[in-house]
Design an enzyme around this catalytic site. Structure first.
Site, PDB file in Angstrom:
ATOM      1  N   ASP A  75     -35.479 -45.797 -22.686  1.00  0.00           N
ATOM      2  CA  ASP A  75     -34.020 -45.860 -22.878  1.00  0.00           C
ATOM      3  C   ASP A  75     -33.333 -46.043 -21.522  1.00  0.00           C
ATOM      4  O   ASP A  75     -33.896 -45.728 -20.466  1.00  0.00           O
ATOM      5  CB  ASP A  75     -33.482 -44.623 -23.609  1.00  0.00           C
ATOM      6  CG  ASP A  75     -33.719 -43.311 -22.865  1.00  0.00           C
ATOM      7  OD1 ASP A  75     -34.782 -43.188 -22.213  1.00  0.00           O
ATOM      8  OD2 ASP A  75     -32.861 -42.418 -22.925  1.00  0.00           O
ATOM      9  N   GLU A 141     -34.410 -39.927 -22.725  1.00  0.00           N
ATOM     10  CA  GLU A 141     -34.424 -39.227 -21.439  1.00  0.00           C
ATOM     11  C   GLU A 141     -33.030 -39.209 -20.859  1.00  0.00           C
ATOM     12  O   GLU A 141     -32.585 -38.212 -20.305  1.00  0.00           O
ATOM     13  CB  GLU A 141     -35.388 -39.909 -20.467  1.00  0.00           C
ATOM     14  CG  GLU A 141     -35.828 -39.020 -19.293  1.00  0.00           C
ATOM     15  CD  GLU A 141     -34.889 -39.067 -18.103  1.00  0.00           C
ATOM     16  OE1 GLU A 141     -34.979 -38.180 -17.246  1.00  0.00           O
ATOM     17  OE2 GLU A 141     -34.047 -39.987 -18.020  1.00  0.00           O
TER      18      GLU A 141
END
Ligand SMILES: [Zn+2]
Length: 392
Positions: A75, A141
């Site tokens: 991400d 994250e």
């Protein structure tokens, strides 16, 4: 076995606009490459009530020990206004000797480099390889990190699967590739303070109790001196006021309530509980009616220099000639979850443009990072590396 080009794979990943919590095909791309190398892939979707469902990937080659895990995330943070970029953030183009796009540095570049390195390592080792290489790649994250690495680690524990050591591919290099490995991180906590006074007319202050005055006094007490002078591997802890809000539109009214928010980045001299007590003591010494809510996003941790950081440092020296500093600076990372399971160190690209417009990484750095990860795998799985890890 197919040869993987780290730049090509990173570029393909950048073309998946995987802004947290979206995946946009990023993990599928990683899994497809790893399956071709012989990894067994597990796609894990976690959706705690009240948070977005998140896709994660755990992939493992081999079944022997030690199991070395590379941890990372696909991400990325949002690109922000398009006009602040001089290229399309999700085109994954190479220009002027650099791979350009959101995630190039943090951290699709490192994922491409590690998978390329693992492919070369396994091709060279052939069937004689008795250990395991695994990858733990999360899509959560940069967000709240609720349905990401922490959940995958729980899933591994429930399956009785052990990680013996881990490398997190965050961009840890400061100025040049290889100048810093991270062996710990500071903790982070945020306090939200609401001070209560008594509202009144500014011309009759004796009938009021000015919440603004009390807030200023409390905040002065918190910022009067340093929290500590730093420790062997850490910078001094730091308390920073991030906002002060009174929101009083009138010039003739003494405010009855005042608010402030502050964040503390703390080293291994403190726990969050010890800091809560320290703050309470300081505030009590001034005196006021207040409410204080805390949010702790992570405790500080340190993994003392050992086999993982030793092998990384040796690999970096062999490829770049640099001797990395063992640092603990910067924000938090998923290493905070992994360090509870096994020894971990973080190493990756130069972080200059991460989270910025025009994020980009020199192609030469990507090629060198793949060489470093490959040299690390060689050293880690060489008899000496394993023996030193087992004797821990
Ligand atoms: Zn990152």
């Amino acid at each position: 076995m197919s040869v993987i080009d780290p730049v090509e794979l990173a570029a393909e990943l950048i073309r998946c606009p995987s802004v947290t919590p979206q995946d946009e095909g990023a993990l599928g791309l990683v899994a497809a490459r790893l399956e071709r190398l012989g990894f067994a892939c597990h796609r894990l979707v976690f959706d705690d009530p009240g948070s977005e469902p998140i896709a994660n990937l755990y992939a493992r080659y081999g079944s022997g020990r030690p199991n070395l895990c590379f941890a990372g995330h696909t991400d990325v943070v949002p690109p922000g206004p398009p006009e602040s970029w001089s290229f399309a953030p999700f085109a994954g183009e190479s220009r002027d000797g650099a791979l350009c796009g959101r995630g190039a540095v943090d951290m699709k570049g490192a994922i491409g480099a590690f998978i390329a390195a693992a492919g070369r390592f396994l091709a060279a080792r052939g069937d004689g390889f008795a250990g395991s290489i695994s990858l733990l790649i999360t899509g959560d994250e940069e967000g709240v990190a609720v349905n990401g690495t922490r959940k995958v680690l729980e899933w591994l524990r429930a399956r009785g699967e052990t990680l013996d050591a881990a490398v997190v591919g965050e961009p840890t290099s400061a100025e040049a590739l290889g100048d810093m490995i991270k062996i710990g991180r500071r903790g982070s906590m945020t306090g939200r303070l609401v001070v209560e006074g008594v509202q009144g007319h500014v011309a009759y202050p004796h009938l009021a109790d000015n919440a603004a005055h009390r807030l200023v006094a409390l905040l002065s007490a918190l910022t009067a001196g340093p929290l500590d002078a730093g420790t062997e591997h850490f910078q001094p802890s730091s308390l920073q006021i991030t906002t002060i809000d009174i929101g009083n539109p009138a010039t003739n009214v003494v405010p009855g309530e005042a608010r402030a928010t502050f964040n503390i980045r703390f080293n291994d001299r403190w726990s969050s509980d010890a800091l809560k007590a320290w703050v309470a003591e300081r505030l009590a010494a001034i005196g006021a009616r207040y409410r204080l809510d805390w949010a702790v996003s992570g405790e500080s941790f340190l993994v003392p220099p050992g086999p993982v950081s030793d092998c990384l440092a040796a690999a970096i020296a062999a490829v770049t000639g640099r001797t990395p500093e063992l640092g603990t600076t910067g924000g938090t990372s998923d290493a905070r979850f992994i360090q509870a399971c096994c020894p971990v160190a973080e190493f990756g690209l130069v972080g200059h443009t991460m989270h910025q417009a025009d994020e980009r990484v020199p192609l030469a750095d990507l090629a060198q990072l793949a060489l470093i990860y490959e040299a690390f795998l060689d050293r880690f799985f060489a008899t000496g590396g394993i023996a030193s890890l087992r004797s821990q």
